[in-house]
Design a protein around this motif. Structure first.
Motif, short mmCIF file in Angstrom:
data_model
loop_
_atom_site.label_atom_id
_atom_site.label_comp_id
_atom_site.label_asym_id
_atom_site.label_seq_id
_atom_site.Cartn_x
_atom_site.Cartn_y
_atom_site.Cartn_z
N GLN A 214 0.86 -1.26 -0.11
CA GLN A 214 0.12 -0.06 -0.13
C GLN A 214 0.96 1.33 0.11
N VAL A 215 0.37 2.29 -0.39
CA VAL A 215 1.03 3.59 -0.64
C VAL A 215 0.48 4.88 0.18
N SER A 216 1.49 5.49 0.74
CA SER A 216 1.32 6.76 1.54
C SER A 216 1.81 7.93 0.84
N ILE A 217 0.92 8.71 0.75
CA ILE A 217 1.21 9.88 -0.22
C ILE A 217 1.48 10.90 0.68
N ILE A 218 2.56 11.61 0.45
CA ILE A 218 3.06 12.71 1.62
C ILE A 218 3.74 13.68 1.19
N PRO A 219 3.32 15.15 1.25
CA PRO A 219 4.02 16.40 0.78
C PRO A 219 5.33 16.48 1.45
N LEU A 220 6.37 16.81 0.34
CA LEU A 220 7.68 17.01 1.21
C LEU A 220 7.44 18.33 1.92
N SER A 221 6.77 19.32 1.60
CA SER A 221 6.57 20.52 2.63
C SER A 221 6.21 19.93 4.22
N PHE A 242 6.25 10.78 -2.12
CA PHE A 242 6.44 12.26 -1.61
C PHE A 242 5.72 12.97 -3.02
N ILE A 243 5.28 14.11 -2.71
CA ILE A 243 4.85 14.87 -3.83
C ILE A 243 5.51 16.43 -3.49
N SER A 244 5.48 17.11 -4.29
CA SER A 244 5.96 18.43 -4.27
C SER A 244 5.26 19.48 -5.48
N SER A 245 5.15 20.65 -4.90
CA SER A 245 4.73 21.76 -5.85
C SER A 245 5.83 22.40 -6.57
N ASN A 246 7.01 22.02 -6.23
CA ASN A 246 8.11 22.85 -6.70
C ASN A 246 9.18 21.88 -7.06
N PRO A 247 10.35 22.34 -7.88
CA PRO A 247 11.28 21.32 -8.27
C PRO A 247 11.87 20.99 -7.11
N ILE A 248 12.55 19.91 -7.54
CA ILE A 248 13.15 19.00 -6.23
C ILE A 248 14.52 19.30 -5.88
N SER A 249 14.92 19.69 -4.76
CA SER A 249 16.21 20.49 -4.30
C SER A 249 17.09 19.13 -4.05
N ASP A 250 18.12 19.29 -3.57
CA ASP A 250 19.22 18.51 -3.19
C ASP A 250 18.82 17.76 -1.67
N GLU A 251 18.37 18.70 -0.81
CA GLU A 251 17.82 18.25 0.49
C GLU A 251 16.54 17.26 0.07
N ASP A 252 15.81 17.78 -0.82
CA ASP A 252 14.52 16.75 -1.07
C ASP A 252 15.01 15.50 -1.50
N LYS A 253 16.13 15.23 -2.25
CA LYS A 253 16.39 13.98 -2.90
C LYS A 253 17.04 13.18 -1.76
N GLU A 254 17.70 13.84 -0.78
CA GLU A 254 18.21 13.08 0.27
C GLU A 254 17.11 12.59 1.29
N ARG A 255 16.03 13.13 1.39
CA ARG A 255 14.74 12.83 1.92
C ARG A 255 14.25 11.69 1.24
N ILE A 256 14.18 11.83 -0.06
CA ILE A 256 13.37 10.79 -0.92
C ILE A 256 14.25 9.43 -0.75
N LYS A 257 15.63 9.57 -0.78
CA LYS A 257 16.36 8.35 -0.95
C LYS A 257 16.43 7.67 0.48
N LYS A 258 16.28 8.30 1.49
CA LYS A 258 16.13 7.84 2.81
C LYS A 258 14.85 7.10 3.28
N GLU A 299 -0.23 22.34 -5.22
CA GLU A 299 -0.10 21.28 -4.28
C GLU A 299 -1.18 20.31 -4.12
N ASN A 300 -2.12 20.98 -4.01
CA ASN A 300 -3.52 20.02 -4.04
C ASN A 300 -3.62 19.59 -5.33
#
Length: 483
Positions: A214-221, A242-258, A299-300
Motif C-alpha cells: 500500500q502507498v502513503s502519499i506525503i508532501p515534502l512540505s 512524496f509529492i511537491s509543488s516545487n522542483p526537487i532540491s538536493d535536500e529533497d533528494k536526500e529525504r526521498i532516498k532515505k 500542491e492540491n
C-alpha cells in the motif's frame, strides 16, 4: 443475545443503525443476527428521530440515562464527534466505524486527511476517477455516504474515496487504505486533542496499519510543518510516495532516498515522476499542467494527479483542453469552489468572496494572500471559535500588511479581545451594514473566519449561506447584484 450501543445519532449513528440491521456476515466482535441495539445521544432527540430508532427495533435511551446505557451494552459504536475522554471507564467497550468498515469493505480504498484542503482534494479525486476511469466509485467519510452505508455496497463498488478527520482516525486500530494522502498539517482541534502532538498522531493513524503493498502519499512540505516527521516516517511499512509543488532540491533528494520510494513534483508547468536508480535520481514527464483550472492551489493538484496516476497509470485526460466540462456532477458533489474562496457577487464594483470553510488561520492567510495578489484592497471578515489554537500571532501579523492591500478588518463575535482587539459585530447584518459604509468600487470583501462555525451557526455551510443571503439582500435594496 449481545447488547450493542450506538453513541451519537447524527450521520454516523444513523448509518451505523442501518448497517447493523442489514449486515449479514458475522463481525469480529459479534454476530449482527444475534444482537439487541440501543441508541443514546448527549442531546434529546426529536420525536421523528426516536420513531426512526424504534422502527429498526432499537431502544432509545434519553440524555438522562447515560450511565445505564454505558453499563448495559457489551460493545458501543461511538460517533467521531463524541469526545470519549469522558467515558474512559468504558474504553474497552468502544468500537469505531472505521474498524467496522475495514472488516466488511474489501475493495480498493483511497483515504484523505490533513488540516486544510482535504474536502477539495477528496471531491476532485472522486470527480476525475468517476469521469475518466471505468471504476464504480463511491464517496464517503466526512462527505458523501456514511462509511457504514458505503460498506453495505461492497458488491457494487470498485473504489471508495474517503475524507477522514482526526476524530474518525484517532480510535482506528485496523483500517488500512490502499492509497493514503496527507494534505498538510497545522495545529487544530486542540480543544479536543489538547496538544499538537496528539492531533498529529491522530491524523497519522491513516498510515499506521498499511502494509508493504500500500502507498502513503506525503508532501515534502510536511518536513517544514512537523519537526518529528522523520521519526514517524521510519515506522511506516508502506511504500512512501512524496509529492511537491516545487522542483526537487538536493535536500529533497536526500529525504526521498532515505525514506521514500518515489516522488511526483511540478516544475515549469509540467508534472514529473522521480525515483532513484542506484545512486542517481532520475525523472520523466507525466503530464502538462497548462490545462489545470486557474483557481485552486498547485500542491492540491499535485496530490490529486498523483493519486489518479497511481490508480489509472496515466493523466491523459489533461490533454483535453475542455476536460473540466466533462466532469460528472452528483448530489454528493457540490462545486469544489463552494464555501472556499467562492466569488459569489459583485455589487457596485465590489467583489464578495465566501471562504466560510476556512476554520483555521492558515486557510484564511492563504485566501488573503491570493486576493492581495489581485492588486486590489481587501476588506477581511474574521470570526468563529479558535478550537484551542492561539490566533493572536496571526492577528498581530495583520497589522503589518499595508493598508493599500488590507483596507480594513471586521470580526463576527461578541468579544473584541478574542480577535486581537479588532472591532466586532454581533450579527452578519450589522457587520455587512458597516462594511458597506466604507467599501468602494474595486474593493474585495473576503469572509474567511479562521475559526469553527459553532458559535452562531450549525456548520460552515450555514455560516456561508447566511453571509451570502445578507449580501444579496443588501444588494437588492440598491442596484442588482451580479452573481
Amino acid at each position: 443475545m449481545q447488547k450493542i450501543g450506538i453513541l451519537g445519532f447524527g450521520v454516523v449513528g444513523k448509518s451505523t443503525l442501518n448497517f447493523l440491521k442489514k449486515i449479514q456476515s458475522p463481525l469480529e466482535q459479534f454476530d449482527p443476527k444475534n444482537i439487541k441495539i440501543s441508541v443514546f445521544d448527549q442531546k434529546d432527540l426529536t420525536s421523528s428521530e426516536i420513531a426512526e430508532i424504534e422502527s429498526f427495533g432499537a431502544e432509545y435511551f434519553t440524555s438522562k440515562d447515560v450511565s445505564l446505557f454505558l453499563q448495559s451494552n457489551g460493545y458501543i459504536i461511538a460517533s467521531p464527534g463524541v469526545d470519549l475522554s469522558a467515558y474512559n471507564k468504558f474504553a474497552n467497550k468502544f468500537i469505531c466505524e472505521l474498524d467496522l468498515f475495514a472488516q466488511v469493505f474489501n475493495k480498493k480504498t483511497v483515504a484523505i486527511t490533513g488540516t486544510l484542503g482535504k474536502t477539495t482534494v477528496t471531491n476532485m479525486i472522486y470527480k476525475i476517477t468517476s469521469s475518466f476511469t471505468d471504476f464504480a466509485v463511491n464517496l464517503g467519510g466526512n462527505i458523501g455516504s456514511g462509511m457504514l452505508n458505503l460498506a453495505l455496497k461492497n458488491n457494487d463498488v470498485d473504489l471508495a474515496i474517503l475524507e477522514l478527520s482526526s476524530f474518525q482516525l484517532e480510535p482506528n486500530t485496523k483500517f488500512a487504505p490502499d492509497l493514503a494522502l496527507f494534505t498538510n498539517f497545522y495545529p487544530n482541534h486542540l480543544d479536543r486533542h489538547l496538544t499538537t502532538k496528539n492531533y498529529f498522531d491522530a491524523k497519522w493513524k491513516i498510515f499506521e496499519h498499511q502494509s508493504s503493498d500500500q502507498v502513503s502519499i506525503i508532501p515534502l512540505s510536511l518536513f517544514n510543518l512537523y519537526e518529528d516527521l522523520p521519526s514517524k516516517l521510519a515506522t511506516l511499512k508502506s511504500q512512501i510516495c512524496f509529492i511537491s509543488s516545487n522542483p526537487i532540491s538536493d535536500e529533497d533528494k536526500e529525504r526521498i532516498k532515505k525514506f521514500g520510494k518515489m516522488v511526483f513534483f511540478a516544475e515549469k508547468e509540467n508534472l514529473y515522476f522521480g525515483s532513484f536508480k542506484a545512486e542517481n535520481f532520475v525523472s520523466f514527464k507525466i503530464a502538462d499542467l497548462n490545462n489545470l483550472p486557474s483557481s485552486g492551489f498547485l500542491e492540491n493538484w499535485v496530490l490529486i494527479l498523483t493519486t489518479f496516476y497511481l490508480l489509472a497509470g496515466n493523466c491523459n485526460f489533461l490533454n483535453d483542453e475542455k476536460w473540466t466540462e466533462k466532469l460528472i456532477s452528483t448530489k454528493f458533489n457540490p462545486s469544489v469552489d463552494a464555501y472556499r474562496l467562492e466569488h459569489f457577487a459583485n455589487f457596485k464594483g465590489i467583489d464578495f468572496y465566501d471562504d466560510s470553510k476556512s476554520t483555521v488561520i492558515q486557510a484564511t492567510k492563504a485566501a488573503l494572500d491570493k486576493l492581495i495578489n489581485n492588486k486590489r484592497p481587501v476588506i477581511l471578515i474574521l470570526g468563529g471559535l479558535d478550537k484551542g489554537v492561539d490566533r493572536s500571532p496571526f492577528f498581530k501579523d495583520l497589522q503589518n500588511i499595508p493598508q493599500e492591500n488590507l483596507k480594513s478588518i471586521f470580526c463576527l463575535g461578541k468579544d473584541p479581545q478574542k480577535f486581537g482587539g479588532y472591532k466586532t459585530f454581533p450579527t452578519l447584518q450589522d457587520l455587512v451594514d458597516e462594511i458597506m459604509k466604507i467599501a468602494k468600487s474595486g474593493d474585495q470583501v473576503l469572509f474567511s473566519p479562521g475559526g469553527t462555525s459553532f458559535d452562531f451557526f450549525k456548520n460552515y455551510k450555514h455560516r456561508g449561506d447566511l453571509f451570502k443571503e445578507v449580501v444579496r439582500e443588501y444588494a437588492c435594496k440598491g442596484e442588482s447584484v451580479k452573481s
